[in-house]
Motif scaffolding. Structure first.
Motif: not given
Lengths: 313, 177
Positions: B149-150, B135-147, B154-159
């Motif tokens: 992807s969301k 409900p809080t949209k705190c989970m994201y899922f996708g291809d980590i090898e695709d630069p 997120l991993l580039k912009s956040r700690k």
């Protein structure tokens, strides 16, 4: 100061608060497998050296005990599986990375070769039950002529069987108590020691008993050194290994480990054996039984305590 | 392609919707779960910090469960997802003992079970059940090898952090902190 006050919310009864998938059957199997490996090692070693006459108990009655030990061990392993009907899947794959996979294969070969070994002594062991069937008789004769070759196969297999039980546990880096490289050699030496104790227990020959008492004494000293090595390794290890060490040196398994395994299972029987070798009379059953019980308790402590140790994040 | 899950611990409220969605979607037997929520309070009074985390199998790159499985039942499938073939599992428990995250359990039917990132839903182009219901949209899922992807963004912009990195398993579930 950073301090974690509490963690809650995780509610998986079969996993938390402590993970325990392996119980007594596994400890029993590790003990019986190690003891069998020890007996097979001595029986095949003395056969290769051409000194079968000096160790009659080791190569004949003790090898029958090996058959029982391996069979009971296998039943214990099977009992512990939860998806039993698929057990044959073990033998449709060979996975070198998995100690359990190659251990299962080694166990199969050792069991078959041990049965052949005992069969080669069938007429000597059971003179009243002569083999009448023609092909069985010629098969027995074939085995008798190839005992040395069988021993050459069994010697390395027994070492692998003895060491794999330790390597199996040490491969689990998720359980810090197990995750040390000394566990393989430690389990091997402990297995050889319990194997020698078993031979002492069943031997009626004074010279053979004395020989195995000497061997056992040397093995106990090596085992104690390896245990010290393991504890020192953990003491110099990471935070999770220090926590694992605590379970053994000042936790719920301390009494079991120090009193029953180290003092009553190793040091005390070693003293009794030394006294006996010096010429004093000690009932041979006492040190032999203590070593066997100590060997079983050692595996129980390692299995149970190991599963309490984990990464906390 | 490598699937990864990114969970924003600052957005998670610990409602356990992900747990219930998983139990429903995967028919997880009562009393077991493939994912769970942990709460931890860190710090010293009065500077306290509450962290809520939805945890599950980390689908590790260097997976000890796959390595120790004697029959090959635990295996790496497409996208780096680790699956258990029920008919190949003998229930020896080696994979359970080898997982530093205690993410596996013995299914009452005998075989070992755990989170699959809802591999059956991914085949149909859907998100894992837990991600889709949050409900809080705190989970994201996708291809980590695709630069693009969301999750990569997120991993580039956040700690972020992963659980027990010292265990050397190279997990693929990331927590934004």
């Amino acid at each position: 100061m950073q301090e974690e006050l509490f963690i809650s919310g995780r509610n998986i009864p079969k996993i938390d608060p402590s993970l325990e998938v392996w119980h007594f059957p596994i400890s029993l199997y590790l003990f019986l497998g190690g003891m069998a490996a020890g007996i097979i090692f001595f029986a095949s070693l003395f056969t290769i050296l051409g000194k079968e006459n000096k160790v009659q108990t080791a190569i004949k009655p003790a090898m029958i005990i090996v058959l029982f030990a391996l069979s009971i061990g296998l039943i214990a392993l099977f009992y512990d599986l939860t998806h039993k009907l698929y057990v044959w899947r073990l033998y449709t794959t060979i996975r070198v990375e998995s100690p359990m996979s190659w251990g299962a294969w080694v166990l199969l070969f050792v069991t078959v070769a041990s049965f052949l070994w005992v069969f080669s002594y069938f007429s000597e062991l059971f003179p009243k039950w002569s083999i009448k069937t023609g092909w069985l008789k010629s098969f027995e004769r074939y085995l008798i002529n190839h005992r040395k070759q069988l021993a050459i196969i069994l010697l390395p297999l027994s070492i692998i069987l003895g060491i794999y039980t330790g390597i199996l546990l040490s491969a689990f880096n998720a359980r810090p108590l197990w995750n040390n490289a000394i566990l393989g050699p430690l389990f091997l030496v402990s297995g050889l020691s319990t194997g020698a104790a078993c031979i002492i227990l069943f031997s009626r020959d004074h010279i053979e008993r004395k020989l195995f008492s000497k061997i056992d004494l040397a093995l106990i000293i090596i085992e104690l050194a390896l245990i010290a090595h393991m504890l020192m390794g953990m003491y110099a290890g990471s935070a999770v290994q220090l926590e694992a060490l605590d379970i053994l040196i000042r936790g719920e398994y301390t009494v079991m480990f120090f009193v029953f395994v180290i003092i009553l299972g190793l040091i005390f029987p070693a003293l009794l054996e030394s006294i006996e070798l010096l010429g004093f009379k000690v009932p041979v059953v006492i040190p032999a039984l203590l070593i066997l019980i100590g060997g079983l308790l050692f595996r129980m402590v390692m299995i149970e305590a190991g599963q309490l140790t984990r990464y906390l994040y | 392609m490598k699937y990864a899950m990114v969970i924003d611990t600052l957005k998670c409220v610990g409602c356990s919707d992900c747990v219930v969605a998983c139990q429903t979607e995967n028919k997880v037997p009562v009393g077991y779960c493939r994912d769970w929520v942990t709460e931890s309070v860190n710090g010293s009074y009065p500077q306290l910090n509450l962290e809520l985390k939805s945890e599950r199998c980390n689908q590790c790159d260097n997976a000890p469960c796959v390595r120790c499985c004697p029959t090959g039942a635990s295996h790496k499938a497409e996208g780096g997802i680790i699956l258990v073939t029920a008919d190949e599992c003998i229930g020896c428990g080696a994979c359970i003992a080898s997982c530093p995250y205690d993410a596996r359990f013995q299914h009452p039917d005998g075989y070992v079970d755990k989170c699959t990132f809802c591999a059956h839903r991914l085949k149909e182009g859907q998100l894992p059940a837990c991600v889709s219901v949050c409900p809080t949209k705190c989970m994201y899922f996708g291809d980590i090898e695709d630069p693009t992807s969301k999750v990569s963004h997120l991993l580039k912009s956040r700690k972020y952090k992963v659980l027990a990195p010292e265990a050397g398993t190279k997990p693929n579930v990331y927590y934004l902190i």
